[in-house]
Design a protein around this motif. Structure first.
Motif, PDB file in Angstrom:
ATOM      1  N   ASP A 226       0.844  -1.205   0.000  1.00  0.00           N
ATOM      2  CA  ASP A 226       0.000   0.000   0.000  1.00  0.00           C
ATOM      3  C   ASP A 226       0.876   1.250   0.000  1.00  0.00           C
ATOM      4  O   ASP A 226       0.593   2.225  -0.700  1.00  0.00           O
ATOM      5  N   LYS A 228       3.835   1.532  -1.172  1.00  0.00           N
ATOM      6  CA  LYS A 228       4.439   1.692  -2.499  1.00  0.00           C
ATOM      7  C   LYS A 228       3.433   2.286  -3.474  1.00  0.00           C
ATOM      8  O   LYS A 228       3.773   3.165  -4.278  1.00  0.00           O
ATOM      9  N   GLY A 229       2.183   1.838  -3.383  1.00  0.00           N
ATOM     10  CA  GLY A 229       1.133   2.362  -4.253  1.00  0.00           C
ATOM     11  C   GLY A 229       0.892   3.851  -4.021  1.00  0.00           C
ATOM     12  O   GLY A 229       0.775   4.639  -4.970  1.00  0.00           O
ATOM     13  N   VAL A 230       0.846   4.247  -2.749  1.00  0.00           N
ATOM     14  CA  VAL A 230       0.607   5.657  -2.426  1.00  0.00           C
ATOM     15  C   VAL A 230       1.812   6.507  -2.849  1.00  0.00           C
ATOM     16  O   VAL A 230       1.660   7.594  -3.402  1.00  0.00           O
ATOM     17  N   ALA A 232       3.818   5.864  -5.247  1.00  0.00           N
ATOM     18  CA  ALA A 232       3.799   5.960  -6.714  1.00  0.00           C
ATOM     19  C   ALA A 232       2.798   7.029  -7.153  1.00  0.00           C
ATOM     20  O   ALA A 232       3.084   7.823  -8.052  1.00  0.00           O
ATOM     21  N   GLU A 233       1.630   7.078  -6.491  1.00  0.00           N
ATOM     22  CA  GLU A 233       0.635   8.108  -6.820  1.00  0.00           C
ATOM     23  C   GLU A 233       1.209   9.504  -6.590  1.00  0.00           C
ATOM     24  O   GLU A 233       1.045  10.407  -7.408  1.00  0.00           O
ATOM     25  N   ARG A 236       3.969  10.312  -9.132  1.00  0.00           N
ATOM     26  CA  ARG A 236       3.424  10.593 -10.469  1.00  0.00           C
ATOM     27  C   ARG A 236       2.739  11.960 -10.487  1.00  0.00           C
ATOM     28  O   ARG A 236       2.743  12.652 -11.493  1.00  0.00           O
ATOM     29  N   VAL A 245       8.325   4.277  -9.183  1.00  0.00           N
ATOM     30  CA  VAL A 245       8.860   4.291  -7.831  1.00  0.00           C
ATOM     31  C   VAL A 245       9.583   2.985  -7.538  1.00  0.00           C
ATOM     32  O   VAL A 245       9.128   1.918  -7.922  1.00  0.00           O
ATOM     33  N   ARG A 246      10.736   3.104  -6.893  1.00  0.00           N
ATOM     34  CA  ARG A 246      11.506   1.920  -6.515  1.00  0.00           C
ATOM     35  C   ARG A 246      11.750   1.942  -5.006  1.00  0.00           C
ATOM     36  O   ARG A 246      12.025   2.996  -4.438  1.00  0.00           O
TER      37      ARG A 246
END
Lengths: 329, 699
Positions: A226, A228-230, A232-233, A236, A245-246
C-alpha cells in the motif's frame, strides 16, 4: 418625353463611376438628387406641365431613375469607404517587434510552488495537513520515533542544539508523535510540509536548512505494498505519469521494515527519501494495538525536487533569493 | 566501508568486472547494502547503516552477498585451533555488563618489522588516508578487524605489570597517554583495560602509548574482547575520541568472533612475524550471549508486506541469512545468529523475508481506500496561500528566506532579549534564529540592488523565533514587504521613475490585503518602527489591537548582519534605494482576524439606475488631515452618497502657501430611481459647508 430623364441618369451614372472619394460622392448626391437643386428633382417639376395621359409614364421613369442613381451611389460609396479605411489603417501600421510593456508580475518562490504542488497531490489522496514548530523537543524529534538512546543512528542527524530539551528539528517526522500524542483513534492519515535543519556544511547539494514532507497513515491492514502504491501516486503527481517508484531496504529507527524511495524520472533514479511500516513501539506508545492496526510513514526532501525539475545546479540558490534567479520561475 | 574486491573474493566468488560485476553490486544495493561507488582497486564503497555493524567487515559483506544469491557460499580463511584455559596472563572483568567477554593470548618471540606489501596494499585500499603503516603486529590486528569485524589490540607483554589484565571503570583523575600521543584524564567513563597498576588501554577505543608494540618488542599480549555498545559510545563521546574500533563496538560486534578473530590474527602473526603461542588463551566469559528467538507468523508477514509470500521460500531465505527458522503452527520460530543484533521482533523477520525471499522490486503497488475522509489543509497553510495569492496579484515577488542568521540582526532591545541562540553553531552568520523577517529580507533587497535590480517589490510570509519569558520557544508568523524604486520601471516610453513607490503604495497594499482577507475597519496612526522614517511611519490597528506597521525606510540606518558566505559584518540598510517603503504585519493577527469584517462573504446589490458624479476641490491647510475632510464629506453627503474618492492632490499656483487642494470625486446614486440634478446640488451644498467647517476654502 422621357429623354431628359435618360440623359440625366446616364450623366449621373458616369459621374458616380468617376467619383474618387466619398466626399465627391456626397456632392454628386446633392447635384442629382438634392431636394432643392437636384437635377432629377428639377425634372420632377416638369411633371405639372405634362398632359395628364403622359404623367404616369413620366413619373414612373423619374422614380426608376432616382432608385438607379441611389443604388449606384450606395454601391460606389461602400467601395470608396472600404478603400479609404484600408488606406487609413495602412498608415496606422506599427512596429510589432517593439518590446511588450508590463509591470514586473508577482511570482511564487519555486519552493512555494513545489510545496503547493505536493500539498495538492497529497490532499487529493486524503492526507490532512498539520503544522508544528521548528524549535522541537527531543521527545518528538527522537524519543517518540523509537530512536534508541545513545545509538549511532543519532550521529546521522547532526543537529543544532537549543538547550537540553530542544533542538532545531532534523526532519518533519515529529509530525507522527505530535499527532499520535493527541490520542486520536485510527484511521489516521496526516502530513506536514516544513523546514528542517541539520548541521551540514553548505555546498552545491547540501544546506543546513532544507524542507521535507512527512506523511503517515494508521489503519487496519495497511501494508508495504500500500505504501508503495501511495508513493507511486504521489510521485506521479509530482514528476508526471511516467514516473516509476523503486523501494530498496534502508534503516530508520521509526519504521520496520524500512525502505529508501527512489523515482525514475527520465533515465535517472533519484533518491527522494525514506519510508516504511511504522515501528510497533511507536503505535504502542500511542496506545494503538499493533496487532490490530498497522501504519506506514514516509518523508522526502523538497529542495532537490525543484532542482531536478528545473535543472538547478546549486541547492543554496533557493534560499539566497537572488531576484535574477527567482524571476525565472 | 571500503571493501577491496580481491579481499572479498577470498570469501566468495565475485565477477571481476563487466556487466556481471555491475549486477553483483546492484543486487547488493537493492537488497539493502548500498554500493555507493566503485573506487580504484576496484574497491566497493558500501554504506553501512547504523543497525548493521556486521556490514563493516569483508566477512559481513560476503555473508550478505551469499544470502542474496543461493549459488554463493562463504569460504572462511584458514585459522589455527586455539586451546583455551588458564593462560599466562590472568584476566579479571569487573564490569560484566560493559565487557561480557575478554580473551588474552600470549605469543612469544615475534620479530617486529613492517607488514608485508600485500597487506599494506589492502589496508591502504580499505582505510585510505587513515592507514598509517605501523608494524606487522599492529597492521595484522587492523587487518583482522577489517576482515572479520572484530577489533583487536596487541600489547607489548613486557610492559604489562603483574602479568594480569583487569577490565574496570577508571578511577577519578587516572591518566593515560593514548597511541595518538594525547594525555587523557579519565573519569567513570570510559571503561579501561588495566594491568596490575594502571590503565593500559581505553577499552574498545584506543590503546595506551606506554604498552604499544615497538621495534624492541618480542612478546605480545593479544586482546580480543566483546564490549557493550553504549559503554563504548559514552566513552568515545566523553573523550571526544573515535576510532575504527569504537565505530564497530558502538554498532555491536558479534561476541562469537572473539576467539575466531584471535585464531585468525594468531595464524597471521605466526606466519608473518614468527614466534610461538605460549599456553592456552585466557577466554573469560563474564556474561554469556543469549541468542534471540523471534516467533514470526506467516500471516502477519504477508499482511505487513501486502503480498502472498511462499512459506518455503521464506524459510529458505532466512536460512541463507543464518537465521534458523523452524515451522511452528502457522509461524516461523526463528533463532537469530549472534551477528544480527538488529533482529528482535516479528517485523524484522518480515523485512528479511521481504528483501531476500521476495525482493522489493517485486513488491506490488496497491492503493488503499481512504478511510479518513477528504484531506483537510492546515489552517496556516490555507491562510498563507490566500495571502500569497493577494500579494503576487499586486506584483510582489514571494521570498523564502533563511531562519538561521546572526545575532547582530536583533536590531532592537526587545529582539535581543528574545533572541534564540544555537548552542553549537557552525558559523557566526548562522548562529541564531531570526527575530524579524527583515533580518533576511533586507539582505535580499541589498542583494537585488547589488545585482543591478533597483525596482522591485518583495515579500516574505514566514516564522520568526522568540524565547519567551518562561523559557519556551515561540514562532510567530510575520509578513514583511519591501518596495523599492518605481512600479513603472522597465516599461519603455514611460519615463523612468514616473511613478516612484511611496508610503501610499504600501498603504494601498495593506488595504487590499485586509479587504482580501475579509478584515474590516482598521485605523492608521503615526507611529515608530526600527526601519521607519519618524514622520512617515504608521501603525495599523484593528479592533484596538496594533497588527503591524508600514512606512518609508529611514535613510542613514545602521542595521548590521553577517554576510552569509564570508561571515563579515555589513550594514544591510546601506544599499537600499532612498525612499523605499516597508510593511511589517503580524501574520498570526491577520489569520485570527480573517473573515471578521461585517461585510465579509456578503454582497451588495448593484443599482440599475444611473449614478451622478461631482468633483470637489477644497483648499485646506497642510496640517489638516485628509481623513477629517473625508469624514466630513461622508457624513454630510446624505443617503445617496455612494463613494467619495481622492483623485488628485494639488499644490502650487493658485493655492496659498501652506495649503493644498485635494480633489475628491463624489458619486451619488439611488437604488430605486434616477436622481435629479437638483437633489445632488442640495447634497453638494451640504458637503461644501461641512468642508468649510473643517477649515476648507473654495477657489
Amino acid at each position: 418625353m422621357t429623354q431628359p430623364i435618360a440623359d440625366v441618369q446616364r450623366e449621373a451614372l458616369a459621374a458616380i463611376a468617376a467619383a474618387s472619394n466619398t466626399a465627391n460622392l456626397t456632392e454628386l448626391d446633392t447635384l442629382y438628387l438634392g431636394r432643392k437643386a437636384g437635377r432629377l428633382t428639377g425634372l420632377m417639376r416638369n411633371l405639372g406641365t405634362l398632359p395628364p395621359d403622359e404623367k404616369p409614364a413620366f413619373g414612373a421613369a423619374l422614380n426608376e431613375a432616382k432608385s438607379v442613381i441611389e443604388a449606384a451611389i450606395a454601391t460606389r460609396g461602400a467601395e470608396l469607404a472600404a478603400a479609404e479605411r484600408d488606406a487609413r489603417e495602412q498608415r496606422e501600421r506599427i512596429d510589432l517587434t517593439l518590446p511588450g510593456r508590463t509591470p514586473e508580475p508577482g511570482r511564487l518562490h519555486p519552493l512555494t510552488q513545489t510545496f503547493e504542488q505536493v500539498r495538492s497531490v497529497m490532499l487529493a489522496l486524503g492526507f490532512s495537513f498539520t503544522e508544528s514548530n521548528h524549535c522541537e523537543e527531543y521527545l518528538f524529534n527522537f524519543d517518540w520515533l523509537n530512536y534508541p538512546p545513545e545509538h549511532p543512528a543519532l550521529d546521522e542527524q547532526m543537529s543544532f542544539v537549543l538547550d537540553d530539551d530542544h533542538l532545531m528539528r532534523t526532519h518533519t517526522t515529529p509530525t507522527q508523535g505530535r499527532v499520535l500524542a493527541t490520542g486520536q483513534n485510527p484511521p489516521l492519515r496526516y502530513a506536514q510540509i516544513g523546514r528542517c535543519f541539520r548541521r551540514d556544511a553548505v555546498d552545491d547539494t547540501h544546506s543546513h536548512t532544507f524542507h521535507q514532507v512527512d506523511g503517515f497513515a494508521v489503519d487496519k491492514d495497511l501494508s508495504l505494498a500500500d505504501l508503495k502504491g501511495v508513493m507511486a501516486e504521489i510521485m506521479r503527481g509530482i514528476f508526471g505519469p511516467e514516473a516509476i517508484v523503486r523501494f530498496r531496504p534502508d534503516y530508520f529507527p521509526f519504521v520496520e521494515p524500512g525502505v529508501e524511495i527512489a523515482v525514475k524520472w527520465g533515465d535517472r533514479w533519484l533518491e527522494v527519501g525514506g519510508a516504511g511500516m511504522i515501528h510497533p513501539n511507536i503505535l504502542r506508545r500511542a496506545g494503538i494495538d499493533p496487532t490490530e492496526y498497522s501504519g506506514w510513514a514516509f518523508g522526502f526532501g523538497l529542495d532537490r525536487m525543484p532542482m531536478v525539475l528545473h535543472g538547478v545546479d546549486r541547492l543554496p540558490l533557493f534560499l539566497e533569493n537572488d531576484l535574477r534567479f527567482l524571476r525565472q520561475f | 566501508m571500503k571493501v577491496p574486491l580481491s579481499w572479498l573474493q577470498e570469501f566468495i566468488p565475485v565477477p571481476a568486472d563487466g556487466v556481471a560485476f555491475d549486477n553483483f553490486c546492484d543486487a547488493l544495493t537493492m537488497a539493502g547494502l548500498e554500493v555507493e561507488e566503485i573506487l580504484d582497486g576496484p574497491t566497493l564503497y558500501t554504506k553501512v547503516t547504523p543497525n548493521r555493524g556486521d556490514w563493516a567487515s569483508i566477512l559481513g559483506t560476503a555473508r550478505e552477498a551469499a544470502a542474496i544469491n543461493p549459488d554463493i557460499a562463504v569460504t572462511m580463511p584458514a585459522g589455527i585451533t586455539l586451546a583455551t584455559g588458564a593462560g599466562p596472563v590472568a584476566v579479571t572483568i569487573d564490569d560484566p555488563d560493559a565487557c561480557p567477554r575478554y580473551a588474552a593470548t600470549v605469543i612469544r618471540g615475534v620479530s617486529i618489522g613492517p607488514a608485508p606489501d600485500w597487506m599494506q596494499e589492502r589496508l591502504t585500499q580499505a582505510l585510505g588516508d587513515k592507514y598509517k603503516p605501523v608494524n606487522n603486529i599492529v597492521d595484522i590486528t587492523n587487518y583482522v578487524m577489517l576482515e572479520l569485524g572484530q577489533p583487536l589490540h596487541a600489547f607489548d607483554l613486557a610492559t604489562i605489570d603483574g602479568g594480569q589484565i583487569i577490565v574496570r571503570r577508571a578511577k577519578a583523575d587516572e591518566k593515560i597517554t593514548t597511541l595518538d600521543g594525547e594525555e587523557r584524564i579519565l573519569s567513570a567513563q570510559p571503561l579501561c583495560i588495566c594491568d596490575a597498576n594502571r590503565p593500559v588501554a581505553i577499552a574498545g577505543i584506543m590503546g595506551g602509548l606506554e604498552t604499544e608494540i615497538t621495534s624492541g618488542t618480542t612478546d605480545i599480549l593479544l586482546e580480543s574482547a566483546h564490549f557493550e555498545p553504549i559503554t563504548i559510545r559514552r566513552g568515545s563521546k566523553a573523550l571526544g575520541l573515535a576510532s575504527e574500533a569504537s565505530y564497530r563496538f558502538e554498532r555491536f560486534v558479534d561476541p562469537n568472533l572473539v576467539l575466531q578473530a584471535t585464531a585468525r590474527a594468531a595464524a597471521l602473526i605466526l606466519e608473518i612475524a614468527g614466534g610461538t603461542i605460549d599456553g592456552p588463551t585466557t577466554d573469560v566469559i563474564a556474561k554469556a550471549h543469549v541468542p534471540t528467538r523471534v516467533l514470526a507468523r506467516i500471516d502477519r508477514i504477508r499482511r505487513l508486506l501486502g503480498v502472498d509470500i511462499d512459506r518455503d521460500e521464506a524459510v529458505a531465505a532466512l536460512k541463507r541469512l543464518g537465521i534458523d527458522a523452524e515451522r511452528s503452527a502457522g509461524a516461523l520460530d526463528c533463532l537469530v545468529p549472534s551477528f544480527r543484533p538488529d533482529i528482535a521482533i516479528e517485523e524484522d523477520i518480515a523485512e528479511e523475508v521481504g528483501r531476500i525471499a521476495l525482493g522489493y522490486d517485486k513488491l506490488p503497488e496497491t492503493v488503499p481506500p481512504v478511510t479518513t475522509g477528504r484531506g483537510i489543509n492546515a489552517p496556516g497553510a490555507e491562510f498563507a496561500a490566500k495571502v500569497r495569492t493577494i500579494l503576487t496579484g499586486l506584483g510582489l515577488q514571494d521570498i523564502v528566506g533563511h531562519s538561521l542568521t546572526s545575532p547582530e540582526t536583533a536590531w532592537t532591545q526587545a529582539e535581543q532579549d528574545a533572541l534564540v541562540a544555537i548552542r553549537n553553531p557552525m558559523a557566526p552568520q548562522y548562529s541564531s534564529l531570526r527575530t524579524s523577517l527583515f533580518a533576511t529580507l533586507l539582505p535580499t533587497a541589498a542583494r537585488a540592488v547589488d545585482s543591478g535590480i533597483r525596482d522591485f517589490g518583495i515579500f516574505e510570509l514566514g516564522s520568526v523565533y522568540r524565547r519567551t519569558d518562561d523559557g519556551a520557544y515561540a514562532e510567530p508568523r510575520h509578513l514583511a514587504v519591501i518596495l523599492a524604486g518605481s512600479l513603472t520601471a522597465g516599461m519603455w516610453g514611460i519615463k523612468a521613475g514616473l511613478i516612484p513607490v511611496d508610503v501610499y503604495f504600501a498603504k494601498g497594499m495593506v488595504e487590499h490585503l485586509l479587504s482580501g482577507l475579509g478584515i474590516g475597519d482598521f485605523t492608521v496612526t503615526q507611529s515608530t518602527h526600527v526601519l521607519g522614517h519618524p514622520y512617515r511611519t504608521a501603525e495599523v490597528t484593528v479592533g484596538g489591537k496594533v497588527i503591524g506597521y508600514f512606512g518609508e525606510i529611514r535613510s542613514g540606518l545602521t542595521l548590521p548582519a553577517r554576510d552569509s558566505d564570508t561571515g563579515q559584518l555589513y550594514n544591510t540598510a546601506e544599499s537600499i534605494p532612498a525612499r523605499s517603503v516597508f510593511i511589517d504585519l503580524s501574520a498570526d493577527a491577520l489569520m485570527e482576524l480573517q473573515g471578521t469584517a461585517a461585510s465579509a462573504g456578503g454582497y451588495k446589490a448593484i443599482s440599475r439606475f444611473p449614478a451622478i458624479s461631482r468633483d470637489i476641490a477644497p483648499v485646506v491647510p497642510l496640517t489638516t488631515d485628509f481623513s477629517a475632510i473625508h469624514a466630513a464629506i461622508i457624513s454630510a453627503g446624505g443617503e445617496f452618497l455612494r463613494s467619495a474618492e481622492l483623485t488628485d492632490l494639488y499644490a502650487g499656483q493658485g493655492i496659498p502657501e501652506g495649503h493644498h487642494a485635494p480633489t475628491v470625486r463624489i458619486v451619488f446614486q439611488a437604488d430605486d430611481r434616477t436622481l435629479t440634478s437638483a437633489e445632488v446640488d442640495v447634497a453638494m451644498l451640504a458637503i461644501r459647508s461641512a468642508c468649510e467647517a473643517c477649515g476648507a476654502q473654495f477657489r
